[in-house]
Scaffold this motif. Sequence first.
Motif, PDB file in Angstrom:
ATOM      1  N   ARG A 191      -5.578  -7.336  -0.271  1.00 10.14           N
ATOM      2  CA  ARG A 191      -5.645  -6.964  -1.570  1.00 10.14           C
ATOM      3  C   ARG A 191      -4.775  -7.045  -2.618  1.00 10.14           C
ATOM      4  O   ARG A 191      -3.906  -6.052  -2.776  1.00 10.14           O
ATOM      5  CB  ARG A 191      -6.426  -5.458  -1.523  1.00 10.14           C
ATOM      6  CG  ARG A 191      -7.064  -4.993  -2.697  1.00 10.14           C
ATOM      7  CD  ARG A 191      -7.691  -3.484  -2.346  1.00 10.14           C
ATOM      8  NE  ARG A 191      -8.306  -2.825  -3.719  1.00 10.14           N
ATOM      9  CZ  ARG A 191      -7.529  -1.724  -3.839  1.00 10.14           C
ATOM     10  NH1 ARG A 191      -6.971  -0.886  -3.023  1.00 10.14           N
ATOM     11  NH2 ARG A 191      -8.173  -1.230  -5.118  1.00 10.14           N
ATOM     12  N   LEU A 192      -4.712  -8.039  -3.218  1.00  3.57           N
ATOM     13  CA  LEU A 192      -3.366  -8.427  -3.766  1.00  3.57           C
ATOM     14  C   LEU A 192      -3.644  -8.716  -5.284  1.00  3.57           C
ATOM     15  O   LEU A 192      -5.003  -8.971  -5.784  1.00  3.57           O
ATOM     16  CB  LEU A 192      -2.792  -9.557  -3.298  1.00  3.57           C
ATOM     17  CG  LEU A 192      -2.498  -9.526  -2.004  1.00  3.57           C
ATOM     18  CD1 LEU A 192      -1.953 -11.038  -1.472  1.00  3.57           C
ATOM     19  CD2 LEU A 192      -1.332  -8.603  -1.640  1.00  3.57           C
ATOM     20  N   GLY A 202       1.384   5.070  -0.468  1.00  3.92           N
ATOM     21  CA  GLY A 202       1.890   5.775  -1.734  1.00  3.92           C
ATOM     22  C   GLY A 202       1.393   5.100  -3.124  1.00  3.92           C
ATOM     23  O   GLY A 202       0.577   4.368  -2.996  1.00  3.92           O
ATOM     24  N   THR A 203       1.811   5.702  -4.248  1.00  2.00           N
ATOM     25  CA  THR A 203       1.395   5.091  -5.466  1.00  2.00           C
ATOM     26  C   THR A 203       2.602   3.933  -5.722  1.00  2.00           C
ATOM     27  O   THR A 203       2.114   3.336  -6.999  1.00  2.00           O
ATOM     28  CB  THR A 203       1.417   6.311  -6.479  1.00  2.00           C
ATOM     29  OG1 THR A 203       2.700   6.818  -6.796  1.00  2.00           O
ATOM     30  CG2 THR A 203       0.505   7.280  -5.972  1.00  2.00           C
ATOM     31  N   GLY A 204       3.479   3.596  -5.207  1.00  3.25           N
ATOM     32  CA  GLY A 204       4.304   2.812  -5.377  1.00  3.25           C
ATOM     33  C   GLY A 204       3.762   1.370  -5.113  1.00  3.25           C
ATOM     34  O   GLY A 204       3.583   1.091  -3.824  1.00  3.25           O
ATOM     35  N   GLN A 205       3.885   0.683  -6.059  1.00  4.22           N
ATOM     36  CA  GLN A 205       3.099  -0.896  -5.773  1.00  4.22           C
ATOM     37  C   GLN A 205       4.184  -1.646  -4.928  1.00  4.22           C
ATOM     38  O   GLN A 205       5.424  -1.771  -5.185  1.00  4.22           O
ATOM     39  CB  GLN A 205       2.843  -1.652  -7.009  1.00  4.22           C
ATOM     40  CG  GLN A 205       2.074  -2.943  -7.110  1.00  4.22           C
ATOM     41  CD  GLN A 205       1.787  -3.526  -8.262  1.00  4.22           C
ATOM     42  OE1 GLN A 205       2.775  -3.416  -9.124  1.00  4.22           O
ATOM     43  NE2 GLN A 205       0.580  -4.170  -8.142  1.00  4.22           N
ATOM     44  N   THR A 213       0.572  -5.747  -4.342  1.00  4.36           N
ATOM     45  CA  THR A 213      -0.622  -4.927  -3.749  1.00  4.36           C
ATOM     46  C   THR A 213      -1.352  -4.351  -4.811  1.00  4.36           C
ATOM     47  O   THR A 213      -0.884  -4.001  -6.027  1.00  4.36           O
ATOM     48  CB  THR A 213      -0.149  -3.702  -3.000  1.00  4.36           C
ATOM     49  OG1 THR A 213       0.711  -3.040  -3.625  1.00  4.36           O
ATOM     50  CG2 THR A 213       0.355  -4.326  -1.570  1.00  4.36           C
ATOM     51  N   ALA A 214      -2.765  -4.360  -4.803  1.00  2.87           N
ATOM     52  CA  ALA A 214      -3.428  -4.231  -5.938  1.00  2.87           C
ATOM     53  C   ALA A 214      -3.624  -2.494  -6.110  1.00  2.87           C
ATOM     54  O   ALA A 214      -4.736  -2.154  -6.423  1.00  2.87           O
ATOM     55  CB  ALA A 214      -4.986  -4.793  -5.658  1.00  2.87           C
ATOM     56  N   GLY A 215      -2.853  -1.738  -5.730  1.00  2.00           N
ATOM     57  CA  GLY A 215      -3.027  -0.253  -5.869  1.00  2.00           C
ATOM     58  C   GLY A 215      -2.902   0.569  -4.421  1.00  2.00           C
ATOM     59  O   GLY A 215      -2.724  -0.069  -3.283  1.00  2.00           O
ATOM     60  N   GLN A 216      -2.997   1.897  -4.294  1.00  2.00           N
ATOM     61  CA  GLN A 216      -2.697   2.669  -3.543  1.00  2.00           C
ATOM     62  C   GLN A 216      -3.930   2.392  -2.733  1.00  2.00           C
ATOM     63  O   GLN A 216      -5.107   2.176  -2.884  1.00  2.00           O
ATOM     64  CB  GLN A 216      -2.764   4.204  -3.823  1.00  2.00           C
ATOM     65  CG  GLN A 216      -2.622   5.069  -2.776  1.00  2.00           C
ATOM     66  CD  GLN A 216      -2.154   6.516  -3.446  1.00  2.00           C
ATOM     67  OE1 GLN A 216      -3.052   6.921  -4.503  1.00  2.00           O
ATOM     68  NE2 GLN A 216      -1.766   7.393  -2.421  1.00  2.00           N
ATOM     69  N   PHE A 217      -3.494   2.450  -1.098  1.00  2.00           N
ATOM     70  CA  PHE A 217      -4.374   2.011  -0.047  1.00  2.00           C
ATOM     71  C   PHE A 217      -4.743   0.552   0.043  1.00  2.00           C
ATOM     72  O   PHE A 217      -5.647   0.134   1.011  1.00  2.00           O
ATOM     73  CB  PHE A 217      -5.978   2.831  -0.043  1.00  2.00           C
ATOM     74  CG  PHE A 217      -5.644   4.340  -0.239  1.00  2.00           C
ATOM     75  CD1 PHE A 217      -4.605   4.874   0.879  1.00  2.00           C
ATOM     76  CD2 PHE A 217      -5.987   5.033  -1.298  1.00  2.00           C
ATOM     77  CE1 PHE A 217      -4.592   6.297   0.702  1.00  2.00           C
ATOM     78  CE2 PHE A 217      -5.794   6.512  -1.326  1.00  2.00           C
ATOM     79  CZ  PHE A 217      -5.017   7.051  -0.381  1.00  2.00           C
ATOM     80  N   ALA A 218      -4.260  -0.174  -0.564  1.00  2.00           N
ATOM     81  CA  ALA A 218      -4.455  -1.785  -0.419  1.00  2.00           C
ATOM     82  C   ALA A 218      -3.548  -2.155   0.823  1.00  2.00           C
ATOM     83  O   ALA A 218      -2.608  -1.618   1.089  1.00  2.00           O
ATOM     84  CB  ALA A 218      -3.755  -2.436  -1.618  1.00  2.00           C
TER      85      ALA A 218
END
Length: 733
Positions: free
Chosen positions: A729-730, A686-689, A707-712
């Motif tokens: 991916r942090l 999702g978009t929630g970090q 996390t560094a963004g969606q799909f990290a």
Amino acid sequence: MNIINTISNKRFLLNGIEYLKNYASRVAGDKIEIFNNYERSDVLVPLQHYSEFRVDGVVFNTAAALQSALLSVIFSRGTLGNDVAEINQDNIFKVQYYFVDMQDDIFAIVNKINTGESFTVSDTENVLFSCLAIQDYFNSKTEKYLLTGLGKGTYGAGGTPITYENLTFINRDSFTANSDPRTEIIPFVISGTQTISQWLNTHTPALTIQSQADGYTIFKGTVNGNAMAYLWTGYTGNYGAGQLQSIADDFQLLDENIPTVVMPLLKYFFMALGRPATTENVAESLNSATGFQSTTFPRGFFPIVVNGLNAPVIFQVQENVNGIISIYQYLFTGGAGSWGYRGEYIGQLDLKLLNIRTLTISDIDGDVNTVTVDLGTVTDGDFLTAGNVSEHDFGDPEKAYYFVYVTNAVSYTQRFIGTPGFYGGGTMADFTEEMFATGPTSETPPVPDMNIVNSAGNTILNQITGWASALGTLVVSSAGFVFKKLGYNINIVGATPTGAHPAEVTYTIPAKTADDTFAMVSDVEGLYVPITGTNQNKPVLGDIEISVNKKVYSKSNDNSIENYLLFENDTLTLKKINTTNHHHYNFSFTNDGNVAYTTSDPTSRGITAGNDFSNIITDFDYTQKTYVDNYFNNYKKAVKVISATSYTLQNEDTSKILHFTANNPIVLTVPDGLNESNRYEGKQLGTGQICISGTSINVYSDDAHFTAGQFAVFGLDSYSTDKYLLYGRLEQA
């Protein structure tokens, strides 16, 4: 010349005088004697050479052929009384003509008869096969064979097949245009460049050419004034303008000057003492000039020269094995040429065995190639002293030399087997014991006459005693065989089985390539191992030893599969062979401790299993593909979807991939007390970090807990109790 002709079933003519068919004949070397079958002392014709007889218009080339022809001409049981029916036999000869090749042997001739034009034989006909082959001036022949053992019926293509045993060789002759009374002569005159084939194809009216079975056809005439003759080798039918057309290959050019006189060639050989006159040994000796009684031969003796006019060519060979002298007659079929030592190689197939017989005193007396020296009465049997008194010429290697003498009213013979030359008389070397082999004596049992054979039709009622050697005899009777030797008897009895049994039983002796010995049951008792299954409940109690390079094997019912257990010097191999596609499959245990599987089958999958052993495999077991597949499938992590904005890790999450789907900030708490060495993995879908928090987390990059963004993606590895390494991916807050 003794001219013998058949008159009827009961009578024959000898030089114009009628006689009842009460006579028999006896062969002695190249001579034949005719005597009364019921009174042996009544000799009608004393021993004379076979060439001095003509039977029903035929002069035969061997004594054996003459003997065969005489059997039915001079003897018949129909002379015994009126109770015997007259046989309807007119002695009519039916002649069948065949074209053959020069190299054809009797087997090829039999094949041409069986596949040739069909013909029938009545109950009053005999069949004579005339086989013609022409190659050139010195290579033409007509061989004649008599059909024996078969009578009335249909033969040739689709008829009763014959074998080589049904053909009796009569003679061989050169061929000329006038050599057969059934040859049809067609005259012709050709001028210019016209060929004989063109002459026939344009002839008017058409000419009818007779069937091969009816006789030969010869075209005889002139070409531009020169005498020419052609043998027709084509098919029967009407030929000429508007009819069948011939081709050049239908004609065989003849030489009208081919001589018709043929000369039999008889060569005499004497094998070395103890050397059997087998086909193999005779051929080997002829090719090497060794293994004979003589070690030296006169100039010109070898090679053996045979020209195109020699027929038949017969090698008469004597052997002396175990004190028994036997005569072998071989028909040589190699044809014209120079043969044997210093000539062309003589193969075993070039020698056809005609007969074998034991030498008797009658053979010695009647053989023109035998020289006898009569020593008279030798009281003490010392023939050497008597022979050395005078000089003797024993120098011809093609002659057989004998000393003949009498001791105690018994006639003895001693055959000379030494080196040909002059001996005795004081001026030459003396005869010695090793130069002689004991020959037949007057006590040798006589050859059985026809009284025994005809005592009850063709059934032998009395025993026949055949001479074997000076030490033994062979007695044949209805009970079996008795070999009398050195004062005791060896009985060979054909016992009749009790109960139900077939009318005939065949005992086959397997072929061997070396000397061997028959074993009796008592010889092998206790020496053989009974295999399990041969007798129920009788297992093998000891070891079964297999020699090196030997195998235990079995075959499928249709022989398409062969299975082997092969014991080699350093390898044990299980082997399977498919005899249809010739693929082999080998499972070998080698001496270096390896186990190998090899095959020539490109579709083989190697070593496979028929069951799944995954549940019981240990660390040292070889695994199956299904085990490996299942192992990796078991460790494939499942997906765990988390939609909440806060979550605390659990021990079982180590086997899951955590999918966070919230669109608002998420807190992932790592509590104390989780199992050591666990690995946790997750994804921000999702978009929630996601913020990963915990008291004992070490981040791969400084303070990067988010996390560094969606799909990290991220990972958390436990490397000690409540201590973790965070990676992925942090980013920092």
